[in-house]
Design a protein around this motif. Sequence first.
Motif, PDB file in Angstrom:
ATOM      1  N   ARG A  72       0.831  -1.204   0.000  1.00  0.00           N
ATOM      2  CA  ARG A  72       0.000   0.000   0.000  1.00  0.00           C
ATOM      3  C   ARG A  72       0.872   1.263   0.000  1.00  0.00           C
ATOM      4  O   ARG A  72       0.529   2.263  -0.636  1.00  0.00           O
ATOM      5  CB  ARG A  72      -0.929  -0.025   1.208  1.00  0.00           C
ATOM      6  N   THR A  73       2.008   1.232   0.699  1.00  0.00           N
ATOM      7  CA  THR A  73       2.919   2.373   0.705  1.00  0.00           C
ATOM      8  C   THR A  73       3.470   2.629  -0.690  1.00  0.00           C
ATOM      9  O   THR A  73       3.524   3.781  -1.155  1.00  0.00           O
ATOM     10  CB  THR A  73       4.073   2.121   1.692  1.00  0.00           C
ATOM     11  N   VAL A  74       3.897   1.572  -1.371  1.00  0.00           N
ATOM     12  CA  VAL A  74       4.419   1.724  -2.731  1.00  0.00           C
ATOM     13  C   VAL A  74       3.316   2.230  -3.661  1.00  0.00           C
ATOM     14  O   VAL A  74       3.558   3.086  -4.531  1.00  0.00           O
ATOM     15  CB  VAL A  74       4.998   0.394  -3.230  1.00  0.00           C
ATOM     16  N   GLU A  75       2.107   1.717  -3.483  1.00  0.00           N
ATOM     17  CA  GLU A  75       0.984   2.166  -4.311  1.00  0.00           C
ATOM     18  C   GLU A  75       0.697   3.648  -4.090  1.00  0.00           C
ATOM     19  O   GLU A  75       0.506   4.408  -5.053  1.00  0.00           O
ATOM     20  CB  GLU A  75      -0.252   1.333  -3.966  1.00  0.00           C
ATOM     21  N   LEU A  76       0.671   4.074  -2.830  1.00  0.00           N
ATOM     22  CA  LEU A  76       0.443   5.487  -2.522  1.00  0.00           C
ATOM     23  C   LEU A  76       1.524   6.366  -3.146  1.00  0.00           C
ATOM     24  O   LEU A  76       1.231   7.416  -3.729  1.00  0.00           O
ATOM     25  CB  LEU A  76       0.429   5.680  -1.002  1.00  0.00           C
ATOM     26  N   LEU A 153     -17.563   9.190  -0.614  1.00  0.00           N
ATOM     27  CA  LEU A 153     -16.704   9.470  -1.764  1.00  0.00           C
ATOM     28  C   LEU A 153     -15.239   9.597  -1.359  1.00  0.00           C
ATOM     29  O   LEU A 153     -14.357   8.984  -1.967  1.00  0.00           O
ATOM     30  CB  LEU A 153     -17.170  10.750  -2.463  1.00  0.00           C
ATOM     31  N   ILE A 154     -14.972  10.390  -0.329  1.00  0.00           N
ATOM     32  CA  ILE A 154     -13.595  10.636   0.113  1.00  0.00           C
ATOM     33  C   ILE A 154     -13.230   9.583   1.165  1.00  0.00           C
ATOM     34  O   ILE A 154     -13.411   9.789   2.364  1.00  0.00           O
ATOM     35  CB  ILE A 154     -13.422  12.063   0.663  1.00  0.00           C
ATOM     36  N   THR A 155     -12.728   8.455   0.697  1.00  0.00           N
ATOM     37  CA  THR A 155     -12.245   7.415   1.601  1.00  0.00           C
ATOM     38  C   THR A 155     -10.879   7.821   2.164  1.00  0.00           C
ATOM     39  O   THR A 155     -10.231   8.739   1.647  1.00  0.00           O
ATOM     40  CB  THR A 155     -12.128   6.087   0.852  1.00  0.00           C
ATOM     41  N   PRO A 156     -10.419   7.165   3.230  1.00  0.00           N
ATOM     42  CA  PRO A 156      -9.083   7.499   3.752  1.00  0.00           C
ATOM     43  C   PRO A 156      -7.984   7.378   2.712  1.00  0.00           C
ATOM     44  O   PRO A 156      -7.067   8.209   2.668  1.00  0.00           O
ATOM     45  CB  PRO A 156      -8.901   6.486   4.896  1.00  0.00           C
ATOM     46  N   LEU A 157      -8.072   6.360   1.845  1.00  0.00           N
ATOM     47  CA  LEU A 157      -7.056   6.205   0.806  1.00  0.00           C
ATOM     48  C   LEU A 157      -7.119   7.339  -0.194  1.00  0.00           C
ATOM     49  O   LEU A 157      -6.084   7.915  -0.577  1.00  0.00           O
ATOM     50  CB  LEU A 157      -7.240   4.862   0.103  1.00  0.00           C
ATOM     51  N   LYS A 227       8.729   8.322   2.096  1.00  0.00           N
ATOM     52  CA  LYS A 227       8.790   8.504   3.544  1.00  0.00           C
ATOM     53  C   LYS A 227       7.625   9.353   4.056  1.00  0.00           C
ATOM     54  O   LYS A 227       7.120   9.113   5.159  1.00  0.00           O
ATOM     55  CB  LYS A 227      10.128   9.145   3.921  1.00  0.00           C
ATOM     56  N   ALA A 228       7.196  10.338   3.251  1.00  0.00           N
ATOM     57  CA  ALA A 228       6.081  11.176   3.675  1.00  0.00           C
ATOM     58  C   ALA A 228       4.766  10.412   3.714  1.00  0.00           C
ATOM     59  O   ALA A 228       3.840  10.812   4.419  1.00  0.00           O
ATOM     60  CB  ALA A 228       5.952  12.380   2.750  1.00  0.00           C
ATOM     61  N   SER A 229       4.683   9.315   2.968  1.00  0.00           N
ATOM     62  CA  SER A 229       3.447   8.526   2.979  1.00  0.00           C
ATOM     63  C   SER A 229       3.153   7.947   4.362  1.00  0.00           C
ATOM     64  O   SER A 229       2.020   7.562   4.642  1.00  0.00           O
ATOM     65  CB  SER A 229       3.536   7.395   1.952  1.00  0.00           C
ATOM     66  N   ALA A 230       4.166   7.883   5.237  1.00  0.00           N
ATOM     67  CA  ALA A 230       3.931   7.388   6.598  1.00  0.00           C
ATOM     68  C   ALA A 230       3.001   8.314   7.378  1.00  0.00           C
ATOM     69  O   ALA A 230       2.383   7.887   8.362  1.00  0.00           O
ATOM     70  CB  ALA A 230       5.260   7.234   7.337  1.00  0.00           C
ATOM     71  N   LEU A 231       2.876   9.578   6.937  1.00  0.00           N
ATOM     72  CA  LEU A 231       2.004  10.519   7.651  1.00  0.00           C
ATOM     73  C   LEU A 231       0.537  10.131   7.545  1.00  0.00           C
ATOM     74  O   LEU A 231      -0.265  10.512   8.408  1.00  0.00           O
ATOM     75  CB  LEU A 231       2.205  11.938   7.103  1.00  0.00           C
ATOM     76  N   VAL A 232       0.169   9.385   6.510  1.00  0.00           N
ATOM     77  CA  VAL A 232      -1.246   9.030   6.345  1.00  0.00           C
ATOM     78  C   VAL A 232      -1.673   7.987   7.358  1.00  0.00           C
ATOM     79  O   VAL A 232      -2.858   7.619   7.404  1.00  0.00           O
ATOM     80  CB  VAL A 232      -1.529   8.534   4.910  1.00  0.00           C
ATOM     81  N   SER A 233      -0.754   7.505   8.177  1.00  0.00           N
ATOM     82  CA  SER A 233      -1.142   6.561   9.238  1.00  0.00           C
ATOM     83  C   SER A 233      -2.095   7.210  10.237  1.00  0.00           C
ATOM     84  O   SER A 233      -2.829   6.508  10.928  1.00  0.00           O
ATOM     85  CB  SER A 233       0.095   6.042   9.967  1.00  0.00           C
ATOM     86  N   VAL A 234      -2.103   8.560  10.297  1.00  0.00           N
ATOM     87  CA  VAL A 234      -3.004   9.237  11.231  1.00  0.00           C
ATOM     88  C   VAL A 234      -4.456   9.094  10.804  1.00  0.00           C
ATOM     89  O   VAL A 234      -5.367   9.314  11.613  1.00  0.00           O
ATOM     90  CB  VAL A 234      -2.637  10.728  11.363  1.00  0.00           C
ATOM     91  N   THR A 235      -4.705   8.746   9.550  1.00  0.00           N
ATOM     92  CA  THR A 235      -6.067   8.548   9.061  1.00  0.00           C
ATOM     93  C   THR A 235      -6.439   7.071   8.980  1.00  0.00           C
ATOM     94  O   THR A 235      -7.415   6.721   8.310  1.00  0.00           O
ATOM     95  CB  THR A 235      -6.219   9.187   7.673  1.00  0.00           C
ATOM     96  N   SER A 236      -5.654   6.221   9.638  1.00  0.00           N
ATOM     97  CA  SER A 236      -5.907   4.769   9.670  1.00  0.00           C
ATOM     98  C   SER A 236      -5.840   4.131   8.293  1.00  0.00           C
ATOM     99  O   SER A 236      -6.480   3.099   8.047  1.00  0.00           O
ATOM    100  CB  SER A 236      -7.275   4.471  10.314  1.00  0.00           C
TER     101      SER A 236
END
Length: 290
Positions: A72-76, A153-157, A227-236
């Motif tokens: 999922r990180t690579v996809e993001l 519409l606006i999912t966490p992903l 590395k910045a994609s780790a910030l989206v962990s706050v949105t589960s």
Amino acid sequence: MTTETRPPAAPPRVDTSRRTRAPLHLGWWLAAAVIGLTLLNIGSVVVRSPNLDWSVVWEYFLSTDVLAGLARTVELTAIAMACGIVGGVILAVMRLSPVPVVSWAAKSYVWFFRGTPLLVHILFWYNLAALVPAIAVEIPFGPTLFEVDTNDLITPLLAAVIALGLNEAAYMAEVVRGGLLSVDPGQTEAAKALGMTHRQTLRRVVVPQALRVVIPPTGNQVISMLKASALVSVTSTPELLYSVQVIYNNNFKTIPLLVVASAWYLIVTSVLYVVQHHLERRFSRGTGRG
């Protein structure tokens, strides 16, 4: 009596095959000793610490949840960078536009997104329903054609992709603009003198030369995005860091699981470094750097 002029003697050839190495100063040896002792102490703490259970690290390193989070990180990263590159190219062209309103709009976009934290954008798009409960498409003074709940519409992903992509576009706009400005204007004039159209000039002259300048910072932006994609962990969002957090919230092995996440980030960034290096070498052929 004639005087014969002799050509000046050729300068002696210097053998450049052997390079002399200047003696190292004592300070460099002291710095090397300090660095070596520091690394040894860090390695001793990492290896001998009872709080770092390496068996847990090896147990979860290839676990299904961790690998799913890595995917999922690579996809993001891939989706957000694609959006950022496309948006950056558009914004760069807008900034170079002779129309003041278009140029001002691009400058304002870059100013806003570069001046506000990425985490704020992620939280904003994740909580967009608090501002806009429903997204509708309607005819002015007429019926509503389409309406959908914002939370549906606006999912966490999707919120993560939008925030990362919009933020990255601001930085890529400056990268692309710098690459375009690095091309000598005489190259464009020469291409026009040869009868090339504007599209042919961009494709055959401007873009190949701009890529040599654009690729190195773009590679750095890809690594920063990973590395910045780790910030989206706050949105589960179940990316790598969030997947690791879920595991250590259950077994309380916080440090070993963070080591697992860090190891995977290092592996992926190392692969990206290699790809960036080969791309730089390919596009720098025919230049002094090549």
